[in-house]
Write a protein that holds these residues in place. Structure first.
Motif, mmCIF file in Angstrom:
data_model
loop_
_atom_site.group_PDB
_atom_site.id
_atom_site.type_symbol
_atom_site.label_atom_id
_atom_site.label_comp_id
_atom_site.label_asym_id
_atom_site.label_seq_id
_atom_site.Cartn_x
_atom_site.Cartn_y
_atom_site.Cartn_z
ATOM 1 N N ALA A 70 74.493 49.411 17.128
ATOM 2 C CA ALA A 70 73.599 49.454 18.287
ATOM 3 C C ALA A 70 73.168 48.049 18.697
ATOM 4 O O ALA A 70 73.105 47.723 19.894
ATOM 5 N N PHE A 71 72.884 47.187 17.721
ATOM 6 C CA PHE A 71 72.450 45.830 18.053
ATOM 7 C C PHE A 71 73.604 44.986 18.582
ATOM 8 O O PHE A 71 73.392 44.100 19.424
ATOM 9 N N PHE A 108 73.260 43.236 22.225
ATOM 10 C CA PHE A 108 73.454 41.815 22.494
ATOM 11 C C PHE A 108 74.447 41.617 23.626
ATOM 12 O O PHE A 108 74.227 40.779 24.526
ATOM 13 N N ARG A 109 75.548 42.335 23.619
ATOM 14 C CA ARG A 109 76.550 42.169 24.670
ATOM 15 C C ARG A 109 76.006 42.576 26.035
ATOM 16 O O ARG A 109 76.356 41.987 27.060
ATOM 17 N N SER A 140 72.061 48.954 8.277
ATOM 18 C CA SER A 140 72.811 50.214 8.317
ATOM 19 C C SER A 140 73.887 50.118 9.388
ATOM 20 O O SER A 140 73.710 49.450 10.419
ATOM 21 N N ALA A 141 75.013 50.785 9.163
ATOM 22 C CA ALA A 141 76.155 50.691 10.065
ATOM 23 C C ALA A 141 75.802 51.113 11.484
ATOM 24 O O ALA A 141 76.186 50.453 12.460
ATOM 25 N N SER A 142 75.051 52.202 11.621
ATOM 26 C CA SER A 142 74.719 52.700 12.956
ATOM 27 C C SER A 142 73.818 51.722 13.707
ATOM 28 O O SER A 142 74.011 51.465 14.904
ATOM 29 N N GLN A 143 72.835 51.150 13.013
ATOM 30 C CA GLN A 143 71.930 50.203 13.672
ATOM 31 C C GLN A 143 72.629 48.894 14.012
ATOM 32 O O GLN A 143 72.394 48.308 15.069
ATOM 33 N N LEU A 144 73.502 48.429 13.118
ATOM 34 C CA LEU A 144 74.254 47.216 13.411
ATOM 35 C C LEU A 144 75.103 47.406 14.659
ATOM 36 O O LEU A 144 75.187 46.520 15.519
ATOM 37 N N VAL A 199 70.707 42.260 10.824
ATOM 38 C CA VAL A 199 69.820 41.986 11.957
ATOM 39 C C VAL A 199 68.426 41.711 11.410
ATOM 40 O O VAL A 199 67.937 42.433 10.535
ATOM 41 N N VAL A 200 67.795 40.660 11.906
ATOM 42 C CA VAL A 200 66.437 40.295 11.510
ATOM 43 C C VAL A 200 65.502 40.603 12.675
ATOM 44 O O VAL A 200 65.717 40.124 13.784
ATOM 45 N N ARG A 201 64.491 41.409 12.424
ATOM 46 C CA ARG A 201 63.500 41.738 13.444
ATOM 47 C C ARG A 201 62.118 41.340 12.947
ATOM 48 O O ARG A 201 61.792 41.520 11.769
#
Length: 278
Positions: free
Chosen positions: A249-250, A254-255, A243-247, A230-232
């Motif tokens: 969450a993103f 998105f959904r 990180s797996a947890s943040q991915l 993810v690019v912020r």
């Protein structure tokens, strides 16, 4: 081994994933070095992306770290042997590293998803729109710096992967440049939205659930989900999140944003109406 002066985001990501595997196996760098017949410094350099690593060594490391995810190991091995020097390399030393990192991510992406709130994403910008965006930068860019960024942006706009965009009405209405430039930008969005691999959805001002789309994000798919990124936007460039947890969450974010947006056909009608108003 020759130390890299400036590892790319992809090279650093390989090192990060190897470190994560080692830590998941509860091994110290010293213990891992002993298993591989190298010294601790070499392990540190590999994990920081400062030196390259062979496909064979990646597979040995994965074996010692008891990683049974073959598809993931294969993806890491492919990253290790990749020697791509893409079109963006001609800009190295001329543009901020974050520009090159995103170009590299896009080149290797399996898909991309954007949520846009204030601006049309760079991947879809017209030349005049991009020039207007960069012209508003503080401190102001020189003419040469401005044109260099515009040229780089235009060079990286090939979309040959599945691409999904959820864009808020505010980004469609804000006139980054003048009226003709805004009309041309909406026209390009409409044109690109007709491609089979491109999906554009709009969130109008009057649609409920906007709080879920409160921030811009770019989600870039890797060869396996573990290698997504993810690019912020941050004050001094871009931050890459992996990180797996943040991915997770993103992906969920998105959904949820997608769920409150207009369907693609209604979104095209919406953009077409805005273009006619101009």
């Amino acid at each position: 081994m020759v130390l890299r002066r400036e590892p790319t985001a992809r090279q650093m990501r390989l090192g990060v994933e190897l470190r994560r595997l080692r830590e998941a196996a509860a091994l110290t760098a010293v213990e891992a070095a002993a298993l591989l017949g190298v010294n601790r410094v070499q392990i540190s350099q590999i994990e920081s992306g400062l030196v390259g690593v062979s496909e064979q060594r990646v597979r040995r490391m994965a074996s010692h770290y008891a990683c049974a995810e073959q598809e993931f190991v294969d993806a890491l091995a492919a990253m290790a042997v990749d020697r791509t020097r893409g079109w963006w390399e001609e800009y190295r030393g001329q543009l901020p590293t974050s520009f090159l990192d995103l170009s590299e991510l896009n080149h290797h992406a399996s898909f991309r998803r954007d949520v846009a709130i204030l601006y049309v994403p760079g991947l879809l910008q017209t030349e005049e729109y991009a020039r207007a965006v960069f012209s508003g930068r503080v401190p102001e860019l020189t003419h040469e710096e401005l044109e260099l960024r515009v040229r780089h942006r235009m060079a990286g706009q090939e979309i040959n992967i599945p691409y999904e965009l959820v864009i808020h009405e505010s980004a469609l209405r804000i006139r980054v440049g003048d009226r003709p430039a805004s009309r041309a930008q909406l026209g390009k969005l409409l044109e690109l939205s007709e491609a089979e691999n491109v999906t554009v959805r709009v969130i109008p001002f009057d649609l409920d659930g906007f709080s879920r789309a409160a921030s811009t994000m770019t989600y870039v798919g890797g060869p396996v989900p573990k290698l997504d990124t993810v690019v912020r936007d941050v004050p001094h460039g871009s931050a890459l999140i992996d990180s797996a947890s943040q991915l997770g969450a993103f992906r969920t974010r998105f959904r949820k944003v997608e769920a409150v947006s207009l369907a693609p056909e209604r979104s095209r009608d919406f953009i077409n109406r805005l273009a006619k108003e101009l």
